[in-house]
Scaffold this motif. Structure first.
Motif, mmCIF file in Angstrom:
data_model
loop_
_atom_site.group_PDB
_atom_site.id
_atom_site.type_symbol
_atom_site.label_atom_id
_atom_site.label_comp_id
_atom_site.label_asym_id
_atom_site.label_seq_id
_atom_site.Cartn_x
_atom_site.Cartn_y
_atom_site.Cartn_z
ATOM 1 N N SER A 175 -64.474 46.961 7.058
ATOM 2 C CA SER A 175 -63.195 47.085 6.733
ATOM 3 C C SER A 175 -62.622 45.604 7.451
ATOM 4 O O SER A 175 -63.358 44.601 8.108
ATOM 5 C CB SER A 175 -62.730 48.047 7.999
ATOM 6 O OG SER A 175 -63.102 47.785 9.299
ATOM 7 N N LEU A 182 -53.639 43.815 7.858
ATOM 8 C CA LEU A 182 -53.713 44.516 6.862
ATOM 9 C C LEU A 182 -53.692 46.257 7.260
ATOM 10 O O LEU A 182 -54.565 46.498 8.192
ATOM 11 C CB LEU A 182 -54.851 44.422 5.998
ATOM 12 C CG LEU A 182 -54.918 43.190 5.115
ATOM 13 C CD1 LEU A 182 -56.445 42.752 4.782
ATOM 14 C CD2 LEU A 182 -54.010 43.048 4.072
ATOM 15 N N SER A 207 -54.065 50.233 7.135
ATOM 16 C CA SER A 207 -54.755 51.288 6.287
ATOM 17 C C SER A 207 -54.414 52.581 6.943
ATOM 18 O O SER A 207 -54.072 52.769 8.192
ATOM 19 C CB SER A 207 -56.241 51.042 6.103
ATOM 20 O OG SER A 207 -56.679 50.899 7.515
ATOM 21 N N PRO A 231 -55.845 51.714 2.067
ATOM 22 C CA PRO A 231 -55.081 50.603 2.432
ATOM 23 C C PRO A 231 -53.585 51.025 2.150
ATOM 24 O O PRO A 231 -53.361 51.670 0.972
ATOM 25 C CB PRO A 231 -55.723 49.467 1.465
ATOM 26 C CG PRO A 231 -56.954 49.974 1.222
ATOM 27 C CD PRO A 231 -57.102 51.460 1.287
ATOM 28 N N SER A 285 -59.513 46.444 0.614
ATOM 29 C CA SER A 285 -58.498 46.161 0.919
ATOM 30 C C SER A 285 -58.107 44.912 -0.064
ATOM 31 O O SER A 285 -56.770 44.496 0.028
ATOM 32 C CB SER A 285 -58.140 45.751 2.348
ATOM 33 O OG SER A 285 -57.973 46.747 2.870
#
Length: 450
Positions: A265, A287, A289, A393, A419
């Motif tokens: 991840s 990012l 998720s 994501p 992602s």
């Protein structure tokens, strides 16, 4: 071709295994590190003693359009082991479940029966545009919520698209997800759904065994604790007389590699590689998720006649989807057990991540009775609970500028995660694509410095 190089791969999910397949075929020595006791990542499965097939921890299937995974299977010579049953999807509306299969892949039959002609025409035109004419780049500039409300119309938006967005991303994130994500789902998915004879874990184990016979080392139950660059005097040196290598550290020690692909991840990658520049690490941490919770229940008898049940949150169901797996793969492969998934995408601070499988079953049983009024606790034979903090994501507006490149700023270190498959959605098909793409970029770089 570049000289044989030592390559380290972090993660034995589908992306890591696909990268290893191409790298070892090109003559490199590959070692894969996997924290779990089995290969597969989020596609991994398990098997009760009386089952013939393995069962995925989180519901999985392939689409007929999944060209990357199906091409890899063809290369392996296993295409005859892929099957495409014909399961059915239903949608909950006005207190009842309605079949939601489509005509010409764009207009659900349900719409033809229950909605006005203008709604149906509007749906068809918007669906055709997205499937055959639209480009994703302009669509990432508008939210999926706003686009579907405007072009599909408010009735269809409230029936189908808003519940989908809220179920997948939660009420808050549903307002920010861009339309390119939904475009990709419509472009890449089919009503034909496939699986591998024996289950996904059977496929993954066979692939891992093929890699081992080709010389790949797979170290299971071996979590990586850090990735650090190091310098060593070697043939093929960089300026200054030092060749850059990377050291992978585990609890048992560390080993050096000419190049490394990490398939973790984004948050874990930022922690494992502290030598990454701050800007790249910050892009990883930024990012967003959703996590996932899946309660699997083995029943003594079928719950419904359908495979996939779309359940809107505002209808009071305590989970996103009920997936009756044995309406896709027959119960005979599971010793006569009838298998259902009660699954949801959730923020990692949601209470479901703290509850036991017994507590979740108590929450979910009333909803199961809504699906079949005859259902009661005596139908339940066994339960299994799986949780992961990294499953879906979240792509906001103009998300393409947020995607970190596969080539990281640290020489020889590559990052390939779900992602980064944007605008496409997560899944084994695009895990194969990005894993093989990372391997290809790595080999191009190794050729250049050889």
């Amino acid at each position: 071709m570049a000289d044989q190089q030592q390559i380290g791969i972090i993660g034995a999910g589908m992306g890591g295994l696909a990268a290893a397949y191409d790298l070892v075929k090109a003559g490199h020595r590959v070692t894969i590190y996997e924290a779990a006791p089995e290969v597969g990542g989020l596609a991994a499965g398990f098997k009760a003693p009386h089952w013939d097939w393995t069962l995925e921890k989180y519901y999985h299937h392939w689409f007929a359009s999944d060209q990357h995974i199906l091409e890899l299977i063809r290369e392996l010579g296993w295409s005859d082991r892929v099957i495409f049953p014909r399961p059915y999807t239903v949608i909950y509306w006005n207190g009842e479940f309605h079949p939601f299969d489509s005509i010409f892949t764009t207009i659900p039959l349900f719409l033809l029966r229950h909605f006005s002609l203008p709604d149906v025409i509007r749906y068809g035109v918007a669906g055709l545009y997205l499937r055959f004419f639209a480009r994703w780049e302009p669509l990432e500039k508008v939210t999926a919520d706003a686009w579907t409300r405007r072009w599909f119309g408010p009735r269809v938006h409230e029936l189908q698209w808003r519940p989908l967005l809220v179920s997948k991303f939660g009420e808050e994130n549903a307002q920010i997800v861009n339309m390119a994500w939904l475009w990709a789902r419509l472009r890449a998915r089919t009503t034909r759904l496939g699986t591998f004879v024996g289950g996904f874990q059977t496929f993954l184990d066979q692939l891992a065994e093929r890699l081992r016979t080709q010389g790949v080392t797979i170290r299971l139950s071996t979590p990586v604790t850090a990735i650090h660059p190091q310098s060593s005097a070697q043939k093929g040196q960089e300026a200054g007389g030092q060749a850059r290598r990377l050291r992978i550290a585990t609890a048992a020690g560390s080993e050096s590699y000419d190049a490394v692909i990490a398939t973790s991840s984004p948050a874990l990658m930022a922690r494992l590689a502290p030598d990454l520049p701050a800007s790249y690490s910050e892009s990883l941490r930024a990012l967003k998720s959703m996590g996932a919770v899946a309660l699997i229940i083995a029943l003594t008898r079928p719950l419904t006649r359908y495979y996939w049940h779309n359940l809107p949150k505002d209808a009071g169901f305590p989970f996103l989807a009920m997936v009756e797996h044995t309406n896709f793969v027959p119960a005979e492969h599971f010793g006569g057990d009838h298998i259902i998934y009660c699954g949801d995408y959730l923020d990692v601070d949601h209470e479901y991540f703290k509850l036991s499988k017994e507590a979740l079953l108590e929450r979910f049983l009333p909803a199961m009775k809504r699906l079949n009024p005859e259902c009661d606790r005596s139908w339940v034979k066994e339960t299994w609970l799986w949780k992961t903090p990294y499953a879906q994501p979240v792509p906001p507006l103009n998300h393409s500028k947020n995607i970190p490149p596969i080539r990281t700023p640290v020489s020889g270190l590559y990052f390939a995660s779900m992602s980064q498959v944007y605008p496409w959605d997560r899944g084994t098909n695009f895990a194969v694509e990005i894993g093989r793409r990372a391997a290809r970029l790595m080999m191009e770089d190794l050729e250049r410095i050889a």
